[in-house]
Design an enzyme around this catalytic site. Sequence first.
Site, PDB file in Angstrom:
ATOM      1  N   SER A  14     -13.563   3.550   2.588  1.00  0.00           N
ATOM      2  CA  SER A  14     -13.228   3.470   1.400  1.00  0.00           C
ATOM      3  C   SER A  14     -14.678   3.661   0.191  1.00  0.00           C
ATOM      4  O   SER A  14     -14.126   3.915  -0.952  1.00  0.00           O
ATOM      5  CB  SER A  14     -12.679   2.258   0.936  1.00  0.00           C
ATOM      6  OG  SER A  14     -11.500   1.914   1.884  1.00  0.00           O
TER       7      SER A  14
ATOM      8  N   HIS B 164     -10.052  10.079   3.112  1.00  0.00           N
ATOM      9  CA  HIS B 164      -9.835   8.906   2.521  1.00  0.00           C
ATOM     10  C   HIS B 164      -8.200   8.803   2.241  1.00  0.00           C
ATOM     11  O   HIS B 164      -7.882   9.472   1.272  1.00  0.00           O
ATOM     12  CB  HIS B 164     -10.737   8.531   1.492  1.00  0.00           C
ATOM     13  CG  HIS B 164     -10.611   7.169   1.046  1.00  0.00           C
ATOM     14  ND1 HIS B 164     -10.716   7.002  -0.426  1.00  0.00           N
ATOM     15  CD2 HIS B 164      -9.960   6.072   1.377  1.00  0.00           C
ATOM     16  CE1 HIS B 164     -10.439   5.633  -0.728  1.00  0.00           C
ATOM     17  NE2 HIS B 164      -9.880   5.192   0.367  1.00  0.00           N
TER      18      HIS B 164
ATOM     19  N   GLU C 167      -8.352  11.848  -0.224  1.00  0.00           N
ATOM     20  CA  GLU C 167      -9.435  12.274  -0.780  1.00  0.00           C
ATOM     21  C   GLU C 167     -10.510  12.874   0.270  1.00  0.00           C
ATOM     22  O   GLU C 167     -10.912  12.080   1.365  1.00  0.00           O
ATOM     23  CB  GLU C 167     -10.111  11.192  -1.510  1.00  0.00           C
ATOM     24  CG  GLU C 167     -11.354  11.326  -2.332  1.00  0.00           C
ATOM     25  CD  GLU C 167     -11.749   9.996  -3.125  1.00  0.00           C
ATOM     26  OE1 GLU C 167     -11.646   8.853  -2.399  1.00  0.00           O
ATOM     27  OE2 GLU C 167     -11.999  10.134  -4.176  1.00  0.00           O
TER      28      GLU C 167
ATOM     29  N   ASN D 108     -12.376   4.977  -5.459  1.00  0.00           N
ATOM     30  CA  ASN D 108     -12.564   3.413  -5.729  1.00  0.00           C
ATOM     31  C   ASN D 108     -13.939   3.087  -6.757  1.00  0.00           C
ATOM     32  O   ASN D 108     -13.944   2.098  -6.864  1.00  0.00           O
ATOM     33  CB  ASN D 108     -13.052   2.851  -4.232  1.00  0.00           C
ATOM     34  CG  ASN D 108     -11.595   2.395  -3.594  1.00  0.00           C
ATOM     35  OD1 ASN D 108     -10.758   1.803  -3.929  1.00  0.00           O
ATOM     36  ND2 ASN D 108     -11.737   2.734  -2.372  1.00  0.00           N
TER      37      ASN D 108
HETATM   38  N1  3HC Z   1       4.353   1.181   5.036  1.00  0.00           N
HETATM   39  C1  3HC Z   1       4.990   2.283   5.016  1.00  0.00           C
HETATM   40  N2  3HC Z   1       5.964   2.329   3.871  1.00  0.00           N
HETATM   41  C2  3HC Z   1       6.215   1.465   2.990  1.00  0.00           C
HETATM   42  C3  3HC Z   1       5.382   0.339   2.885  1.00  0.00           C
HETATM   43  C4  3HC Z   1       4.554   0.176   4.122  1.00  0.00           C
HETATM   44  N3  3HC Z   1       3.660  -0.842   4.084  1.00  0.00           N
HETATM   45  N4  3HC Z   1       5.822  -0.523   1.950  1.00  0.00           N
HETATM   46  C5  3HC Z   1       6.757   0.436   1.269  1.00  0.00           C
HETATM   47  N5  3HC Z   1       7.032   1.638   1.850  1.00  0.00           N
HETATM   48  C6  3HC Z   1       7.902   2.692   1.596  1.00  0.00           C
HETATM   49  C7  3HC Z   1       9.293   2.187   1.710  1.00  0.00           C
HETATM   50  O1  3HC Z   1       9.935   2.091   2.923  1.00  0.00           O
HETATM   51  C8  3HC Z   1      10.160   3.130   1.124  1.00  0.00           C
HETATM   52  O2  3HC Z   1      10.483   4.200   1.822  1.00  0.00           O
HETATM   53  P1  3HC Z   1      11.849   4.966   1.565  1.00  0.00           P
HETATM   54  O3  3HC Z   1      11.614   5.657   0.397  1.00  0.00           O
HETATM   55  O4  3HC Z   1      11.769   6.011   2.621  1.00  0.00           O
HETATM   56  O5  3HC Z   1      12.854   4.068   1.522  1.00  0.00           O
HETATM   57  C9  3HC Z   1       9.162   3.489  -0.250  1.00  0.00           C
HETATM   58  O6  3HC Z   1       7.761   3.146   0.378  1.00  0.00           O
HETATM   59  C10 3HC Z   1       9.322   2.688  -1.516  1.00  0.00           C
HETATM   60  O7  3HC Z   1       9.323   1.357  -1.410  1.00  0.00           O
HETATM   61  P2  3HC Z   1      10.191   0.319  -1.948  1.00  0.00           P
HETATM   62  O8  3HC Z   1      11.476   1.151  -2.627  1.00  0.00           O
HETATM   63  O9  3HC Z   1      10.636  -0.805  -1.170  1.00  0.00           O
HETATM   64  O10 3HC Z   1       9.160  -0.434  -2.956  1.00  0.00           O
HETATM   65  P3  3HC Z   1       8.517   0.525  -4.285  1.00  0.00           P
HETATM   66  O11 3HC Z   1       9.720   1.461  -5.063  1.00  0.00           O
HETATM   67  O12 3HC Z   1       7.933  -0.874  -4.968  1.00  0.00           O
HETATM   68  O13 3HC Z   1       7.195   1.236  -3.856  1.00  0.00           O
HETATM   69  C11 3HC Z   1       5.176   1.365  -3.353  1.00  0.00           C
HETATM   70  C12 3HC Z   1       6.592   0.633  -2.942  1.00  0.00           C
HETATM   71  C13 3HC Z   1       5.299   3.092  -2.965  1.00  0.00           C
HETATM   72  C14 3HC Z   1       4.067   0.950  -2.159  1.00  0.00           C
HETATM   73  C15 3HC Z   1       4.632   1.118  -4.537  1.00  0.00           C
HETATM   74  O14 3HC Z   1       4.437  -0.285  -4.781  1.00  0.00           O
HETATM   75  C16 3HC Z   1       3.339   1.504  -4.754  1.00  0.00           C
HETATM   76  O15 3HC Z   1       2.859   2.825  -5.202  1.00  0.00           O
HETATM   77  N6  3HC Z   1       2.206   0.601  -5.019  1.00  0.00           N
HETATM   78  C17 3HC Z   1       0.765   1.112  -4.970  1.00  0.00           C
HETATM   79  C18 3HC Z   1       0.205   1.299  -3.964  1.00  0.00           C
HETATM   80  C19 3HC Z   1      -1.129   1.705  -3.989  1.00  0.00           C
HETATM   81  O16 3HC Z   1      -1.739   1.990  -5.163  1.00  0.00           O
HETATM   82  N7  3HC Z   1      -1.901   2.101  -2.988  1.00  0.00           N
HETATM   83  C20 3HC Z   1      -3.199   2.773  -2.719  1.00  0.00           C
HETATM   84  C21 3HC Z   1      -4.007   1.612  -2.586  1.00  0.00           C
HETATM   85  S1  3HC Z   1      -5.830   1.771  -2.678  1.00  0.00           S
HETATM   86  C22 3HC Z   1      -6.289   2.270  -0.891  1.00  0.00           C
HETATM   87  O17 3HC Z   1      -5.179   2.325  -0.190  1.00  0.00           O
HETATM   88  C23 3HC Z   1      -7.538   2.885  -0.813  1.00  0.00           C
HETATM   89  C24 3HC Z   1      -8.364   1.891  -0.306  1.00  0.00           C
HETATM   90  O18 3HC Z   1      -9.700   2.720  -0.091  1.00  0.00           O
HETATM   91  C25 3HC Z   1      -8.643   0.649  -1.261  1.00  0.00           C
END
Ligand code: 3HC
Length: 319
Positions: free
Chosen positions: A139, A176, A188, A226
Amino acid sequence: MALPRVLSVIGAGQMGIGIALVASLRAKIPTVLLYDRDPSQITKGLEFMDKLLAKDVSKGKTNEDDAKAARGRIISITSSSASSSTSNNDEFGWARELGERGSDMAVEAASERLSIKEGIFRTLAKNLSRDAVLASNTSSISITKLAGAAVEGLGSTISKASEEGKSCAGRVVGVHFFNPVPVMKLCEVIPGLQTSEVTLERAKAFAVACGKEVSTSKDVPGFVSNALLMPFLNEAIMCLESGTATRDDIDKTLRLGMGHPMGPLQLGDIFIGLDTCLAIQETLYEGTRDSKYRPSVLLGRMVDAGWLGKKSGKGFYEY
Ligand code: 3HC
């Protein structure tokens, strides 16, 4: 650009499992080797993967045959399962097995700690073929530094400036991914100072085959993603620390006022982990020596307390 035929994923946490899944299901890499030094992590991760595949099938996003084939392409490698030629106290038997099975690309997705990642890159460089791509899902840690560790893995007779050293460092690159990997659309890609054009193109082709859009960042602490996201999360924690607003109001403000899918405190808890947030913020702070990146004291205390977010049952929220 050729895709890997045998991909190794090092680390079976949320990121490693997600990467193995998209590599097998979307990119259809013929063999995906999944290694973790903790076998229970692989078992837990593969159970989670089975649930994701079953959900995709039940929603008609993937058919049963494709899901079964994708799962069948993933092979677990543990220290104890590593090849029969390996003696019990050979701590690098797993890496030799990845090499013996013909791994032509590795993606490291271990904990966000420099010493751990450097150790893995030394070991991979020593054991994988001399033209395998060595990628990190870090990250924030310098790809240039990891490339240096890879050259060290070749032995003390190979200097970083030698042709062999440059060629080894040229195979190291950052890929990433974002959590949850099957859902988030970006990868990324980060070239280090020594990364070759061919390696960069192979990394991009891999990310695209996994179904991702690619953005490119220079090798600066935190890269683009990040360097922007983590100070934002850190500021949110500082708002909580200073009593500017409550936990719920901080998250509500960003969700409802700015249309973020979730609040920053929830995001840190659920999809990043507070130990990783702290590690990234420290990399930004130490890598730039700029006081604007000072990690929140509260964040440090929460990590000290073992309150790491959802994975430990408690973070800013209870789980
Ligand atoms: N693993 C796999 N799939 C997942 C999941 C998980 N942990 N959590 C949710 N999902 C899937 C669901 O199964 C669903 O899939 P579907 O459309 O096939 O049914 C889809 O995501 C949408 O889920 P929900 O309808 O239950 O929930 P939301 O509409 O609230 O969306 C989310 C969930 C897409 C995860 C949304 O909350 C989101 O975009 N959150 C922000 C996530 C984010 O910013 N991630 C980046 C973090 S930073 C990073 O990773 C980098 C590192 O370097 C720090």
